[in-house]
Write a protein that holds these residues in place. Structure first.
Motif, PDB file in Angstrom:
ATOM      1  N   CYS A   1      12.194   3.357   6.872  1.00  0.00           N
ATOM      2  CA  CYS A   1      11.567   4.357   7.744  1.00  0.00           C
ATOM      3  C   CYS A   1      12.600   5.409   8.147  1.00  0.00           C
ATOM      4  CB  CYS A   1      11.006   3.679   8.990  1.00  0.00           C
ATOM      5  SG  CYS A   1      10.108   4.797  10.089  1.00  0.00           S
ATOM      6  N   GLN A   2      12.105   6.558   8.593  1.00  0.00           N
ATOM      7  CA  GLN A   2      12.996   7.614   9.075  1.00  0.00           C
ATOM      8  C   GLN A   2      13.778   7.173  10.306  1.00  0.00           C
ATOM      9  OE1 GLN A   2      10.383  10.955   9.652  1.00  0.00           O
ATOM     10  NE2 GLN A   2      10.527  11.578   7.510  1.00  0.00           N
ATOM     11  N   CYS A   3      13.254   6.184  11.054  1.00  0.00           N
ATOM     12  CA  CYS A   3      13.969   5.683  12.236  1.00  0.00           C
ATOM     13  C   CYS A   3      15.134   4.775  11.845  1.00  0.00           C
ATOM     14  CB  CYS A   3      13.009   4.952  13.177  1.00  0.00           C
ATOM     15  SG  CYS A   3      12.474   3.318  12.602  1.00  0.00           S
ATOM     16  N   GLY A   4      15.230   4.426  10.538  1.00  0.00           N
ATOM     17  CA  GLY A   4      16.321   3.584  10.061  1.00  0.00           C
ATOM     18  C   GLY A   4      15.945   2.126   9.863  1.00  0.00           C
ATOM     19  N   HIS A   5      14.768   1.732  10.330  1.00  0.00           N
ATOM     20  CA  HIS A   5      14.333   0.343  10.178  1.00  0.00           C
ATOM     21  C   HIS A   5      13.954   0.064   8.728  1.00  0.00           C
ATOM     22  CE1 HIS A   5      12.800  -3.500  11.462  1.00  0.00           C
ATOM     23  NE2 HIS A   5      11.666  -3.272  10.804  1.00  0.00           N
TER      24      HIS A   5
ATOM     25  N   PRO B   1       7.134  -1.378  11.486  1.00  0.00           N
ATOM     26  CA  PRO B   1       7.047  -2.368  12.560  1.00  0.00           C
ATOM     27  C   PRO B   1       7.871  -1.997  13.793  1.00  0.00           C
ATOM     28  CG  PRO B   1       7.599  -3.411  10.467  1.00  0.00           C
ATOM     29  CD  PRO B   1       7.676  -1.937  10.262  1.00  0.00           C
ATOM     30  N   ALA B   2       8.885  -1.155  13.630  1.00  0.00           N
ATOM     31  CA  ALA B   2       9.752  -0.804  14.759  1.00  0.00           C
ATOM     32  C   ALA B   2       9.206   0.356  15.575  1.00  0.00           C
ATOM     33  CB  ALA B   2      11.149  -0.476  14.252  1.00  0.00           C
ATOM     34  N   CYS B   3       8.894   1.487  14.913  1.00  0.00           N
ATOM     35  CA  CYS B   3       8.490   2.691  15.661  1.00  0.00           C
ATOM     36  C   CYS B   3       7.008   3.011  15.512  1.00  0.00           C
ATOM     37  CB  CYS B   3       9.323   3.895  15.231  1.00  0.00           C
ATOM     38  SG  CYS B   3       8.967   4.490  13.560  1.00  0.00           S
ATOM     39  N   LYS B   4       6.290   2.235  14.704  1.00  0.00           N
ATOM     40  CA  LYS B   4       4.837   2.373  14.504  1.00  0.00           C
ATOM     41  C   LYS B   4       4.425   3.646  13.778  1.00  0.00           C
ATOM     42  CE  LYS B   4       4.361  -1.385  16.899  1.00  0.00           C
ATOM     43  NZ  LYS B   4       5.107  -2.447  16.328  1.00  0.00           N
ATOM     44  N   THR B   5       5.360   4.372  13.170  1.00  0.00           N
ATOM     45  CA  THR B   5       5.030   5.572  12.410  1.00  0.00           C
ATOM     46  C   THR B   5       4.335   5.177  11.117  1.00  0.00           C
ATOM     47  OG1 THR B   5       6.947   6.746  13.291  1.00  0.00           O
ATOM     48  CG2 THR B   5       5.991   7.604  11.253  1.00  0.00           C
ATOM     49  N   VAL B   6       3.170   5.775  10.864  1.00  0.00           N
ATOM     50  CA  VAL B   6       2.461   5.542   9.608  1.00  0.00           C
ATOM     51  C   VAL B   6       2.858   6.656   8.647  1.00  0.00           C
ATOM     52  CG1 VAL B   6       0.210   5.370   8.493  1.00  0.00           C
ATOM     53  CG2 VAL B   6       0.544   4.428  10.788  1.00  0.00           C
ATOM     54  N   ALA B   7       3.402   6.267   7.489  1.00  0.00           N
ATOM     55  CA  ALA B   7       3.888   7.256   6.524  1.00  0.00           C
ATOM     56  C   ALA B   7       4.046   6.602   5.167  1.00  0.00           C
ATOM     57  CB  ALA B   7       5.229   7.834   6.980  1.00  0.00           C
ATOM     58  N   VAL B   8       4.330   7.418   4.163  1.00  0.00           N
ATOM     59  CA  VAL B   8       4.742   6.932   2.856  1.00  0.00           C
ATOM     60  C   VAL B   8       6.267   6.846   2.931  1.00  0.00           C
ATOM     61  CG1 VAL B   8       4.753   7.361   0.378  1.00  0.00           C
ATOM     62  CG2 VAL B   8       2.770   8.029   1.748  1.00  0.00           C
ATOM     63  N   HIS B   9       6.767   5.670   3.250  1.00  0.00           N
ATOM     64  CA  HIS B   9       8.192   5.474   3.488  1.00  0.00           C
ATOM     65  C   HIS B   9       8.978   5.410   2.180  1.00  0.00           C
ATOM     66  CE1 HIS B   9       6.242   3.881   7.148  1.00  0.00           C
ATOM     67  NE2 HIS B   9       7.268   4.455   7.750  1.00  0.00           N
ATOM     68  N   ALA B  10      10.255   5.691   2.282  1.00  0.00           N
ATOM     69  CA  ALA B  10      11.146   5.552   1.131  1.00  0.00           C
ATOM     70  C   ALA B  10      11.193   4.079   0.732  1.00  0.00           C
ATOM     71  CB  ALA B  10      12.537   6.053   1.492  1.00  0.00           C
ATOM     72  N   LEU B  11      11.409   3.830  -0.562  1.00  0.00           N
ATOM     73  CA  LEU B  11      11.455   2.470  -1.082  1.00  0.00           C
ATOM     74  C   LEU B  11      12.782   2.224  -1.785  1.00  0.00           C
ATOM     75  CD1 LEU B  11       7.946   2.373  -2.803  1.00  0.00           C
ATOM     76  CD2 LEU B  11       8.516   1.586  -0.513  1.00  0.00           C
ATOM     77  N   ARG B  12      13.186   0.966  -1.783  1.00  0.00           N
ATOM     78  CA  ARG B  12      14.346   0.564  -2.579  1.00  0.00           C
ATOM     79  C   ARG B  12      14.097  -0.844  -3.096  1.00  0.00           C
ATOM     80  NH1 ARG B  12      17.529  -3.148  -0.114  1.00  0.00           N
ATOM     81  NH2 ARG B  12      17.626  -3.209   2.142  1.00  0.00           N
ATOM     82  N   THR B  13      14.851  -1.220  -4.108  1.00  0.00           N
ATOM     83  CA  THR B  13      14.726  -2.571  -4.641  1.00  0.00           C
ATOM     84  C   THR B  13      15.486  -3.543  -3.739  1.00  0.00           C
ATOM     85  OG1 THR B  13      16.646  -2.214  -6.047  1.00  0.00           O
ATOM     86  CG2 THR B  13      14.483  -1.803  -7.030  1.00  0.00           C
ATOM     87  N   PRO B  14      15.040  -4.786  -3.683  1.00  0.00           N
ATOM     88  CA  PRO B  14      15.731  -5.779  -2.861  1.00  0.00           C
ATOM     89  C   PRO B  14      17.140  -6.066  -3.375  1.00  0.00           C
ATOM     90  CG  PRO B  14      13.527  -6.530  -3.429  1.00  0.00           C
ATOM     91  CD  PRO B  14      13.804  -5.312  -4.245  1.00  0.00           C
TER      92      PRO B  14
ATOM     93  N   THR C   1       0.878  -1.172   0.000  1.00  0.00           N
ATOM     94  CA  THR C   1       0.000   0.000   0.000  1.00  0.00           C
ATOM     95  C   THR C   1       0.912   1.217   0.000  1.00  0.00           C
ATOM     96  OG1 THR C   1      -0.105   0.017   2.413  1.00  0.00           O
ATOM     97  CG2 THR C   1      -1.873  -1.132   1.261  1.00  0.00           C
ATOM     98  N   ALA C   2       0.368   2.375  -0.364  1.00  0.00           N
ATOM     99  CA  ALA C   2       1.199   3.588  -0.416  1.00  0.00           C
ATOM    100  C   ALA C   2       1.733   3.945   0.972  1.00  0.00           C
ATOM    101  CB  ALA C   2       0.405   4.749  -0.994  1.00  0.00           C
ATOM    102  N   ALA C   3       0.861   3.969   1.961  1.00  0.00           N
ATOM    103  CA  ALA C   3       1.272   4.274   3.338  1.00  0.00           C
ATOM    104  C   ALA C   3       1.296   2.981   4.142  1.00  0.00           C
ATOM    105  CB  ALA C   3       0.315   5.268   3.968  1.00  0.00           C
ATOM    106  N   SER C   4       2.213   2.919   5.084  1.00  0.00           N
ATOM    107  CA  SER C   4       2.356   1.723   5.900  1.00  0.00           C
ATOM    108  C   SER C   4       2.898   2.102   7.270  1.00  0.00           C
ATOM    109  CB  SER C   4       3.312   0.747   5.210  1.00  0.00           C
ATOM    110  OG  SER C   4       3.479  -0.399   5.986  1.00  0.00           O
ATOM    111  N   ALA C   5       2.645   1.256   8.250  1.00  0.00           N
ATOM    112  CA  ALA C   5       3.164   1.475   9.600  1.00  0.00           C
ATOM    113  C   ALA C   5       4.504   0.770   9.743  1.00  0.00           C
ATOM    114  CB  ALA C   5       2.192   0.957  10.639  1.00  0.00           C
TER     115      ALA C   5
END
Length: 90
Positions: free
Chosen positions: A78-82, A14-27, A8-12
């Motif tokens: 996530c912005q927290c680094g997770h 799992p580490a800090c529970k922040t709901v946001a449109v997080h940065a993405l990268r390829t595996p 989904t575009a926004a997600s929580a």
């Protein structure tokens, strides 16, 4: 890294529970190389968490073993680094 839900575009996070449109990268596809480097690491430490009854409740390995990211379509950051994977390939 763990999988949470389908993409989904926004997600929580799992580490800090922040709901946001997080940065993405390829595996990453260099799992075998990262696993070999991890296994040859001289400072891999394993600690155990013991219960009052004497049994091992949880083992903690530092640093954690690398994850095979090829099982995911996308890795969120996530912005927290997770970082965690989403949308497992079926």
């Amino acid at each position: 890294m763990t999988t949470t839900e389908r993409f989904t575009a926004a997600s929580a996070c799992p580490a800090c529970k922040t709901v946001a449109v997080h940065a993405l990268r390829t595996p990453r596809d260099d799992y075998a190389d990262r696993l070999a480097a991890w296994e040859n690491d001289v400072e891999v430490q394993e600690d155990a968490v013991w219960a009052w009854g004497g049994e091992v409740v949880r083992r903690i390995v530092t640093p954690p073993a690398p994850v095979d990211e090829t099982q995911f379509e996308v890795i969120r950051i996530c912005q927290c680094g997770h970082e965690w994977g989403q949308e497992p390939i079926r």
